[in-house]
Design a protein around this motif. Structure first.
Motif, short mmCIF file in Angstrom:
data_model
loop_
_atom_site.label_atom_id
_atom_site.label_comp_id
_atom_site.label_asym_id
_atom_site.label_seq_id
_atom_site.Cartn_x
_atom_site.Cartn_y
_atom_site.Cartn_z
N ILE A 112 3.87 27.52 -10.30
CA ILE A 112 2.63 28.24 -9.99
C ILE A 112 1.53 27.23 -9.63
CG2 ILE A 112 0.86 29.76 -10.98
CD1 ILE A 112 3.21 30.95 -12.74
N HIS A 273 8.95 42.69 -15.91
CA HIS A 273 9.99 41.67 -16.16
C HIS A 273 10.97 42.18 -17.22
CE1 HIS A 273 9.37 38.19 -13.60
NE2 HIS A 273 8.08 38.32 -13.75
N SER A 329 9.68 32.65 -7.64
CA SER A 329 10.81 33.27 -8.34
C SER A 329 11.50 34.35 -7.52
CB SER A 329 10.36 33.85 -9.68
OG SER A 329 9.63 35.04 -9.49
O1 NIG Z 1 6.49 37.21 -11.66
N1 NIG Z 1 6.39 34.98 -13.84
C1 NIG Z 1 5.30 34.74 -13.36
N2 NIG Z 1 4.93 34.91 -12.10
C2 NIG Z 1 5.81 35.10 -10.99
C3 NIG Z 1 6.36 33.84 -10.47
C4 NIG Z 1 5.31 33.01 -9.95
C5 NIG Z 1 5.75 31.77 -9.25
O2 NIG Z 1 6.75 31.13 -9.62
O3 NIG Z 1 5.04 31.44 -8.31
C6 NIG Z 1 6.88 36.10 -11.37
O4 NIG Z 1 8.08 35.82 -11.36
#
Ligand code: NIG
Ligand code: FE
Length: 421
Positions: A112, A273, A329
Motif C-alpha cells: 500500500i 474479506h 491484491s
Molecule cells: O482489500 N487489504 C487491504 N487493502 C487491499 C489491498 C491493497 C493493496 O495491496 O494495495 C485489499 O486487498
C-alpha cells in the motif's frame, strides 16, 4: 420513448422491489420468467412478463430490440473496489512468485505504501483518466454500480485528491458510484512510531474537509494485525459516524482479532474479506444488519484461504461478492470471473453467486432500493447475455466474456448483436 426488449430466453433475478437482501436458503433461488419481454421507460424498468401476455397499444411509440433467445440478468453491483490508483505493482507480483509474502513485501515499504508514493506524485487528471479507462472496461463486462475507496493517499492532500477524483467519476460516468473514505489503509512511514498522530490527522484534518466538500458516503479501515487495531478502528468508525459516514470495514483478511464484532457493534453496513473466521466472528454476524462480503479474486491472486461461504450461507446468513479491484491484491475487476471463482473455489451455486453479486452487493453499498434485481421501479441497469445455454454457463465457462449488451439507467452502454439501431 419506451424501450421493449422481446424474445428473451429468460429474465433472471426478478424480485419484488421491497426485497433488499437475501440470506441463507433465500440465496438458492433465482426467480425467472422464460420466453419473456422487458419494458423500460427513461431510466426505469416499468414492466416485464411472458411473451404470451405481451399487449402493446401503440407499437410505433416503442423502440424495439429482439433479444433472440438471450438471457437478461441484473447488472453486477461491485460493492468493494479501489479503482483509483497510480502505477501498477507487477514487480511485487513477481516477488511473490519468487517466494515473498504479501506481508513481507509490505514490511519492506512495498504494498500500500508503494501505491501511496506513486499516487502522491500523480495529478488529478492522470488519476481520473486511468480510473475512467478501468471503469469503462468493467461496464462492458456488466458492472453497473460500484463503490470506490480512497486509501492510497495517506496524506491530507493525497486522500482529498483521490476523493475528488471519485466525485468527478461519479458525476461523469453512467455507472452508479458510492465513495468510501479509507484514510486508515496503512500507517505512513513517518507515523510508524506515533500511530495516534496519524489517527488524529484522519479525524481532525481529513474528515472535516470530506464533510465540507461532501466527498464520501462511507468510512473504512484496514483492521488487521500490523495495520489498524480494533481500538484504533473504533475511534475512526465513531468519528466517521458523527458526520453520517457508515462504516464498511476491511477485516479478517489475515487474522481474526475481534474486528467483526467491533464492526457489527458499530452498525457497519458491511464487513469485507473474512478469509480467516473464528466461531465468535460467525456469532457476531448472526442476526445483524451487517453484510459479509467475500472477495474471491483477492484469495485467488494472493493464494490465501477463501471466505467460508458455505458455512455462512448454511447458517442462514447473507453473503455478497465483490471484486476488491486494486493494484496489489486483486488486479482484476471482472465480476464474471468473481462469480466463477466463487462457484469453483467457494462451492457457491450459480444462483447464490449471482444473487451475491447483484442484490446482496447492492445492499452492501446501500443501493438495493434501486439496483440488484429486475423489479418494477428499479433502475434499468442490466445485462443481455450472449447466446448461452443457461445462466450456469457464466461461471462454468470461466474466463470468457458472456455479455452481449449492457444497459445502465436505461441507456445502452455496450452495443452487442441485439442492439441494431
Ligand atoms: O482489500 N487489504 C487491504 N487493502 C487491499 C489491498 C491493497 C493493496 O495491496 O494495495 C485489499 O486487498
Ligand atoms: Fe479492499
Amino acid at each position: 420513448m419506451k424501450i421493449l426488449i422481446k424474445n428473451i430466453k429468460a429474465i433472471v433475478g426478478i424480485r419484488d422491489k421491497a426485497i433488499t437482501r437475501l440470506s441463507g436458503e433465500e440465496m438458492k433461488t433465482l426467480p425467472q420468467i422464460e420466453n419473456a419481454y422487458l419494458l423500460i421507460e427513461k431510466d426505469l424498468i416499468v414492466d416485464y412478463g411472458s411473451m404470451d401476455d405481451l399487449q402493446i397499444a401503440d407499437w410505433n411509440a416503442l423502440q424495439i430490440y429482439d433479444a433472440d433467445d438471450r438471457f437478461i440478468l441484473p447488472g453486477f453491483v461491485d460493492s468493494h473496489t479501489h479503482v483509483v490508483w497510480a502505477g501498477d505493482r507487477e514487480s511485487e507480483f513477481v516477488d511473490r512468485i519468487n517466494g515473498m509474502s504479501y506481508e513481507e513485501i509490505a514490511k519492506n515499504g512495498g504494498g500500500i505504501l508503494n501505491s501511496a508514493l506513486k499516487l502522491n506524485q500523480s495529478n488529478e487528471e492522470e488519476l481520473y483518466r486511468s480510473a475512467k479507462e478501468r471503469i469503462e472496461e468493467l461496464m462492458n463486462l456488466g458492472t453497473v454500480a460500484m463503490e470506490i475507496k480512497s486509501g492510497y493517499g495517506l496524506s491530507v492532500e493525497g486522500e482529498i485528491k483521490m476523493l475528488r477524483v471519485i466525485k468527478r467519476l461519479r458525476e461523469n460516468l453512467p455507472v452508479t458510484i458510492r465513495s468510501t473514505f479509507l484514510g486508515a489503509h496503512a500507517f505512513p512511514l513517518e507515523y510508524r512510531d506515533d500511530q495516534d498522530a496519524y489517527i488524529d490527522l484522519i479525524i481532525n484534518k481529513m474528515l472535516p474537509i470530506i464533510e465540507k466538500e461532501n466527498l464520501a458516503d462511507y468510512i473504512d479501515a484496514f483492521l488487521e494485525t500490523g495495520y489498524f487495531s480494533v481500538d484504533q478502528t473504533i475511534r475512526i468508525m465513531e468519528a466517521g459516524k458523527k458526520q453520517g459516514l457508515r462504516p464498511k470495514i476491511h477485516v479478517n483478511q489475515f487474522t481474526s482479532i475481534g474486528g467483526v464484532k467491533a464492526s457489527v457493534d458499530h452498525a457497519a453496513l458491511s464487513v469485507d474479506h473474512l478469509e480467516e473466521m473464528k466461531a465468535e466472528d460467525f456469532e457476531a454476524l448472526k442476526g445483524s444488519d451487517t453484510m459479509p462480503v467475500a472477495l474471491p479474486g483477492c484469495s485467488f491472486f494472493l493464494s490465501i484461504p477463501y471466505t467460508p461461504a458455505r458455512e455462512l450461507i448454511d447458517n442462514g446468513m447473507p453473503l455478497a461478492l465483490a471484486s476488491d479491484f486494486n493494484p496489489g491484491s486483486t488486479p482484476s475487476g471482472n465480476m464474471q470471473l468473481v462469480i466463477a471463482t466463487a462457484c469453483i473455489k467457494m462451492k457457491m451455486t450459480p444462483e447464490e453467486a449471482i444473487n451475491a453479486a447483484t442484490l446482496n452487493g447492492a445492499y452492501a453499498m446501500g443501493i438495493s432500493d434501486s439496483h440488484g434485481s429486475i423489479s418494477i421501479g428499479k433502475k434499468a441497469s442490466f445485462i443481455i447475455t450472449k447466446k448461452i445455454p443457461s445462466y450456469s454457463f457464466i461461471p462454468y465457462a470461466f474466463g470468457s466474456d458472456h455479455v452481449d449488451s449492457v444497459f445502465i439507467d436505461g441507456e445502452v452502454i455496450r452495443k452487442g448483436e441485439v442492439i441494431v439501431s
